[in-house]
Motif scaffolding. Structure first.
Motif, mmCIF file in Angstrom:
data_model
loop_
_atom_site.group_PDB
_atom_site.id
_atom_site.type_symbol
_atom_site.label_atom_id
_atom_site.label_comp_id
_atom_site.label_asym_id
_atom_site.label_seq_id
_atom_site.Cartn_x
_atom_site.Cartn_y
_atom_site.Cartn_z
ATOM 1 N N SER A 25 -21.738 -26.808 27.216
ATOM 2 C CA SER A 25 -21.176 -25.456 27.292
ATOM 3 C C SER A 25 -19.681 -25.535 27.575
ATOM 4 O O SER A 25 -19.261 -26.015 28.628
ATOM 5 C CB SER A 25 -21.881 -24.648 28.392
ATOM 6 O OG SER A 25 -21.276 -23.389 28.550
ATOM 7 N N THR A 101 -21.765 -25.165 22.628
ATOM 8 C CA THR A 101 -21.396 -23.753 22.558
ATOM 9 C C THR A 101 -19.974 -23.598 23.076
ATOM 10 O O THR A 101 -19.592 -24.227 24.064
ATOM 11 C CB THR A 101 -22.352 -22.876 23.391
ATOM 12 O OG1 THR A 101 -22.312 -23.288 24.755
ATOM 13 C CG2 THR A 101 -23.766 -22.966 22.864
ATOM 14 N N LEU A 110 -25.326 -16.716 27.663
ATOM 15 C CA LEU A 110 -25.480 -18.155 27.898
ATOM 16 C C LEU A 110 -25.886 -18.471 29.328
ATOM 17 O O LEU A 110 -26.545 -19.483 29.583
ATOM 18 C CB LEU A 110 -24.173 -18.881 27.562
ATOM 19 C CG LEU A 110 -23.734 -18.838 26.096
ATOM 20 C CD1 LEU A 110 -22.437 -19.592 25.905
ATOM 21 C CD2 LEU A 110 -24.818 -19.400 25.181
#
Length: 314
Positions: A25, A101, A110
């Motif tokens: 992430s 991401t 998320l």
């Protein structure tokens, strides 16, 4: 900021280093973080940076080493203690070893995956991960659309008695948000249609039902955004006339009050002129002042009653 997540014993765990089948992430990453991830997974740096451009449009980009799915997600911004709704890009880069991401801001979409709130989430099942992100994106759009609808109703109640433009400006901001939402949802719909035509992403049989849910949620969000946008547009036109009419009523009331008060003003002005008292009625009477005041009040009441009978006050 870079965080690494992987699945261990049926739960999502954050780790400090790269691992196969993990979820990486990136939230507003630095140049060094971007280059390090790009070099490790052989991904084009510009592909990672594309989600950092607020004007980037939804699309799918296919490369030999990765597939990038870029969609627009809803966010809430605070400006002058007012909540404004906008959209920003979110890219999901699928490589052979991990899912990356990239987003400019933290998003509930998320954070639900990171906190383990999403059922059956596994970074190793890449196509399902993408669909789950798209499903949560559509659900987030629906949630914000319902909030916008409630806010428009609150503004509508204020507009009934308003003579100012403040409420109309609030409606304009809400309509602007709906335009952003509609544009983003339609772009996401195109991405959704193209997604499973891509043979580079491994397919799972269980994903068909999830795909249908994503399509239904996205279409529902598009329809709701269109309906609310039409309602707000018509409401703004109608209440622009309402505000103008409310202002006319205030002006009419002030004009009537001015006319009623002008009657005693004319009488008192006549008696206040520097002329001989011989020609002025009640000038030499000890009750003259009281009589003149009562006559002035009586005439004012008569004028007011005339306006009332003619329904001018309504």
């Amino acid at each position: 900021m870079v965080k690494y997540y992987y699945r261990e014993q049926n739960r999502i765990v954050e780790q400090d280093s790269l691992k196969e089948d993990c979820w990486i992430s990136l939230v507003d990453p630095t140049e060094a973080e971007t280059e390090r991830i790009a070099e490790h997974y052989n991904v084009d740096v510009d592909a990672i940076k594309s989600a950092l451009d607020t004007d980037e449009r939804s699309r799918i980009e296919v490369d030999e080493n990765y597939t990038m799915v870029l969609v627009n997600i809803p966010i809430i911004e605070t400006h002058n203690d007012k909540e404004l709704y906008d959209t920003i890009p979110l890219s999901v880069i699928i490589t052979k070893k991990a899912v990356i991401t990239v987003c400019l801001e933290k998003t509930p979409i998320l954070e639900g995956f990171a906190s383990g709130m999403v059922r059956d989430f596994n970074p190793a099942m890449k196509s399902r991960f993408v669909l789950q992100i798209l499903y949560r994106t559509a659900s987030q759009f629906l949630q914000y659309l319902r909030i916008i609808d409630r806010q428009s109703e609150m503004v509508e109640n204020k507009l009934h008695k308003s003579t100012q433009n403040r409420e109309l400006i609030e409606l304009l901001k809400l309509e602007k948000s709906l335009v952003y939402f509609t544009t983003a949802l339609r772009s996401n719909e195109v991405v959704l249609e193209k997604l499973f035509k891509n043979d580079n992403i491994k397919k799972y049989q269980e994903d068909e039902e999830l795909l249908e849910d994503v399509i239904v949620e996205n279409k529902q969000a598009i329809e709701m955004a269109g309906i609310y946008s039409g309602i707000l547009s018509g409401m703004m036109d109608a209440f622009a006339s309402v505000i103008s009419n409310n202002l006319n009523i205030v002006m009419k009331t002030l004009a009537i009050v001015t006319i009623v008060l002008s009657v005693p003003t004319m009488i008192f002005s006549a008696y206040g002129m520097n002329v001989a008292s011989a020609g002025m009625p009640f000038a030499d009477s000890p009750w003259g002042f009281l009589v003149i005041v009562l006559i002035a009040l009586l005439l004012s009441v008569i004028v007011a009653l005339i306006f009332v009978k003619s329904k001018t006050f309504k």
